[in-house]
Design a protein around this motif. Structure first.
Motif, PDB file in Angstrom:
ATOM      1  N   ALA A  79      23.772  44.585  34.890  1.00 32.56           N
ATOM      2  CA  ALA A  79      24.580  44.617  36.139  1.00 32.56           C
ATOM      3  C   ALA A  79      25.999  42.706  35.649  1.00 32.56           C
ATOM      4  O   ALA A  79      26.867  42.777  35.751  1.00 32.56           O
ATOM      5  CB  ALA A  79      24.766  43.136  37.309  1.00 32.56           C
ATOM      6  N   PRO A 103      29.100  41.797  33.399  1.00 33.00           N
ATOM      7  CA  PRO A 103      30.031  43.291  33.047  1.00 33.00           C
ATOM      8  C   PRO A 103      30.367  43.175  31.547  1.00 33.00           C
ATOM      9  O   PRO A 103      30.786  43.838  30.880  1.00 33.00           O
ATOM     10  CB  PRO A 103      31.500  42.158  33.748  1.00 33.00           C
ATOM     11  N   GLU A 124      29.264  33.383  37.956  1.00 32.54           N
ATOM     12  CA  GLU A 124      30.215  33.180  38.934  1.00 32.54           C
ATOM     13  C   GLU A 124      29.704  31.652  39.919  1.00 32.54           C
ATOM     14  O   GLU A 124      30.364  30.512  39.970  1.00 32.54           O
ATOM     15  CB  GLU A 124      30.572  34.482  40.134  1.00 32.54           C
ATOM     16  N   LEU A 132      33.019  34.565  34.159  1.00 36.23           N
ATOM     17  CA  LEU A 132      32.240  35.210  35.333  1.00 36.23           C
ATOM     18  C   LEU A 132      32.643  33.511  35.735  1.00 36.23           C
ATOM     19  O   LEU A 132      32.763  32.937  37.158  1.00 36.23           O
ATOM     20  CB  LEU A 132      30.951  35.591  34.965  1.00 36.23           C
ATOM     21  N   LEU A 170      36.064  32.393  36.574  1.00 34.81           N
ATOM     22  CA  LEU A 170      36.651  32.295  37.957  1.00 34.81           C
ATOM     23  C   LEU A 170      35.820  31.855  39.354  1.00 34.81           C
ATOM     24  O   LEU A 170      35.867  31.208  40.314  1.00 34.81           O
ATOM     25  CB  LEU A 170      36.389  33.992  38.395  1.00 34.81           C
ATOM     26  N   GLU A 209      37.958  29.549  41.699  1.00 36.93           N
ATOM     27  CA  GLU A 209      37.734  29.405  43.089  1.00 36.93           C
ATOM     28  C   GLU A 209      36.949  28.407  43.723  1.00 36.93           C
ATOM     29  O   GLU A 209      37.521  27.639  44.566  1.00 36.93           O
ATOM     30  CB  GLU A 209      36.120  30.749  43.569  1.00 36.93           C
ATOM     31  N   ARG A 257      40.022  26.323  43.753  1.00 37.55           N
ATOM     32  CA  ARG A 257      40.991  26.431  45.174  1.00 37.55           C
ATOM     33  C   ARG A 257      40.319  25.451  45.792  1.00 37.55           C
ATOM     34  O   ARG A 257      40.942  25.037  47.124  1.00 37.55           O
ATOM     35  CB  ARG A 257      40.827  27.831  44.690  1.00 37.55           C
ATOM     36  N   LEU A 296      36.152  43.264  33.029  1.00 32.25           N
ATOM     37  CA  LEU A 296      37.419  43.608  34.469  1.00 32.25           C
ATOM     38  C   LEU A 296      37.383  42.858  35.633  1.00 32.25           C
ATOM     39  O   LEU A 296      38.555  42.960  35.940  1.00 32.25           O
ATOM     40  CB  LEU A 296      36.740  44.864  35.046  1.00 32.25           C
ATOM     41  N   PRO A 297      36.341  41.989  35.977  1.00 27.18           N
ATOM     42  CA  PRO A 297      36.898  40.935  37.350  1.00 27.18           C
ATOM     43  C   PRO A 297      37.880  40.331  36.736  1.00 27.18           C
ATOM     44  O   PRO A 297      38.258  39.514  37.526  1.00 27.18           O
ATOM     45  CB  PRO A 297      35.619  40.665  37.348  1.00 27.18           C
ATOM     46  N   ASN A 307      41.682  39.758  38.060  1.00 19.69           N
ATOM     47  CA  ASN A 307      41.986  38.672  39.142  1.00 19.69           C
ATOM     48  C   ASN A 307      43.808  38.295  39.303  1.00 19.69           C
ATOM     49  O   ASN A 307      43.871  38.722  38.636  1.00 19.69           O
ATOM     50  CB  ASN A 307      41.019  37.276  38.542  1.00 19.69           C
TER      51      ASN A 307
END
Lengths: 341, 341
Positions: B70, B72, B215, B239, B242, B246, B249, B268-269, B273
């Motif tokens: 799983a 990516p 993540e 990941l 990202l 986050e 932020r 892909l993510p 993004n």
DNA sequence: ATGAAAGCGCTAACAG
DNA sequence: CTGTTAGCGCTTTCAT
């Protein structure tokens, strides 16, 4: 290579005793069993499953066929299926058809001799062909209805209904469905349920189809959505939704400010996106496990059992890509929040 | 089940002739061959690979072992490997170790009897164990150096160097490396190269480690990064990047406004993004294909050939998550753009 | 509880 | 070019 024969020799028993030690331990005296086991361990003996398959007719392998491993919808399913299979002492061949039905068929035919069953995920093959092939090897199917086959359906209808109601509740009066490839069970199901739910919620539904089930498809659809007066969009999957948001943004439209967008899958990219995607969860991992169990049940039952049908629930996860409708045209401005219903 | 025997009987030849028709066609007269082929076709005969394996010692199967399907990073590699294998008439078992070395070893041991070779992707197993297991079955390895084994390395060093230079060029003077799990070849390589490159570029590098390669890991690291004065961050993978963005932020920090963040993988993510992630491409598909070919070469060469080592290039893709440094503290404000070097 | 023997589907010398 | 034979590693009657 260390075989059953080596173990037999080294432990002073006959091969059949060694065989029994592994495949029917209760038929061997505790003493002998322990000795054989110890010797086997020492020699590093591992039963040869292929040879075993020859006599038993059971390979203890499964085939898992998907349209596209790289589509983020599949990996969690593959992972779960593979884990569940191993739990049951099965290994799994994974094959990717590249969305090509012929490849799918070819794969099934070459694989079927080495597996006890094949798991078809969102197959592109026609039911006719599947039903013919089914004489060769037991199947289980995910997200497709094939008469008489063990099936796991992720009931996207529930989620779609919730999504339409959610949009209606936010005051959206004209909504779009960015449909996926026709022929896919999920697509048809989404289409049917969305149509019903729209009528019930008293909103106007436009179906845009078919779209590539990818980011590109969503991007391309932005042109048709922007300026159409539609303010809520339900997309075939997260990738399409993400592409659409991107395309909309390129046209100066904000999500959820100007339009609300909903995806399907609850995939990683959607979770990581800004705005976080409102989406319909697909219980892919559960489906993978379930499908393996149904398949194994069918394998062990022979043709006896009735084909099981499992419907897994989907639910809407509201995150950040949906918000109150803002009338694009000089329509009656509705109070924010639940305006309709 | 239709066997070679049925075909032989139906076409009036001996089984060995049928066998030859499939495994050594040139040893059979054209006439006989065609007749046998026709009969086989009509009967729907498919050679039983498991039975064949028993005599030839060749299963025509490969094992592909990854830490996490799983994640990516892996699906494109799995997809490519599997496609390449099929091209060579091989099927592939895919197994997920859940990042667990014991599981990995167990998997190798149960799989090895049914495969001609095993492809280890970013293995968590120690080199010692791998070298022991190698007696059982040929290996190829991706992103790990194991003496004497065919290896495909994605040369993350190149990309890391470019990333550090990119950050330095944008005026970042204090940069962080959010390192992944230690023991991973990629992590070590990133660490070593980043250290070198930072010295050369005259920037200050702080290594934060180890981080979960997810993540969550990135999210957790945000605390250490925010307010540290570091303005450029190179992350172990997309990941993590990202997650970091986050987390930043959440602390009111903007990327690339306040900090620049770079990932690794070009997943892909990251592509989807906002801001689009600046990242180092990992040629995973090429690595998958390459690794299968090296593995097959090793399988066919026996222990003869020297172990091949392929290094695949990685490159920096500059997108939107990196920008000019903005001094957090009252440091000398540098002109935007390439300030340093 | 264990041994003996046959055979799963196929390939691989070896003859002819 | 084709038939004969033996055997791959293992399970499974059938005896003992």
């Amino acid at each position: 290579m260390v075989t059953i024969r080596d173990v037999a020799q080294a432990s002073g028993v006959h091969v059949s005793t060694v065989s029994r030690t592994f495949s029917a331990p209760h038929l061997v005296s505790a003493e002998t069993r322990n000795r054989v086991l110890a010797v086997a361990e020492g020699l590093g003996y591992r039963p040869n499953r292929a040879a075993r398959a020859l006599t038993t007719g059971r390979t203890h392998n499964l085939g898992l066929i998907v349209a596209d491993i790289a589509n983020p919808f599949f990996p969690p399913l593959i992972k779960a299926a593979q884990a569940q299979a191993r739990e049951r002492d099965y290994h799994v061949f994974v094959a990717d058809t590249d969305e090509n039905p012929l490849m799918e068929q070819e794969l099934i035919e070459t694989l079927c001799k080495q597996v006890d069953g094949v798991l078809l995920c969102s197959p592109r093959l026609s039911n006719r062909v599947i039903e013919r092939l089914r004489a060769q090897v037991p199947f289980a199917v995910v997200n497709r209805r094939v008469k008489g086959l063990p099936t796991v359906l992720m009931d996207v209808g529930q989620g779609v209904r919730a999504a339409v109601e959610h949009l209606a509740g936010l005051g959206h009066r004209r909504i779009a469905l960015l449909s996926g490839p026709s022929g896919s069970w999920t697509s048809e199901e989404m289409h049917a349920t969305a149509t019903d739910a729209a009528v019930e919620a008293g909103v106007d539904l436009t179906v845009l189809r078919p779209n590539e089930p990818t980011e590109q498809g969503g991007l391309a659809a932005a042109a048709a959505v922007a300026g159409s007066g539609m303010t809520g969009v339900l997309c075939h999957n997260d990738l399409v939704a993400l592409g659409l948001i991107e395309g909309l943004r390129g046209r100066g439209l904000d999500v959820p400010g100007d339009l609300s967008v909903i995806g399907v899958d609850d995939s990683l990219p959607g979770r990581l996106n800004r705005p976080k995607l409102t989406t319909i969860t697909m219980p892919t991992a559960a489906a993978g496990r379930m499908a393996v169990d149904l398949l194994l049940a069918a394998v062990n039952a022979g043709d006896a059992g009735t084909a099981a049908l499992a419907r897994l629930e989907t639910t809407l996860i509201v995150r950040e890509s949906t918000g109150p409708a803002v009338p694009a045209a000089p329509a009656a401005r509705l109070p924010a929040g639940r305006a309709v219903r």
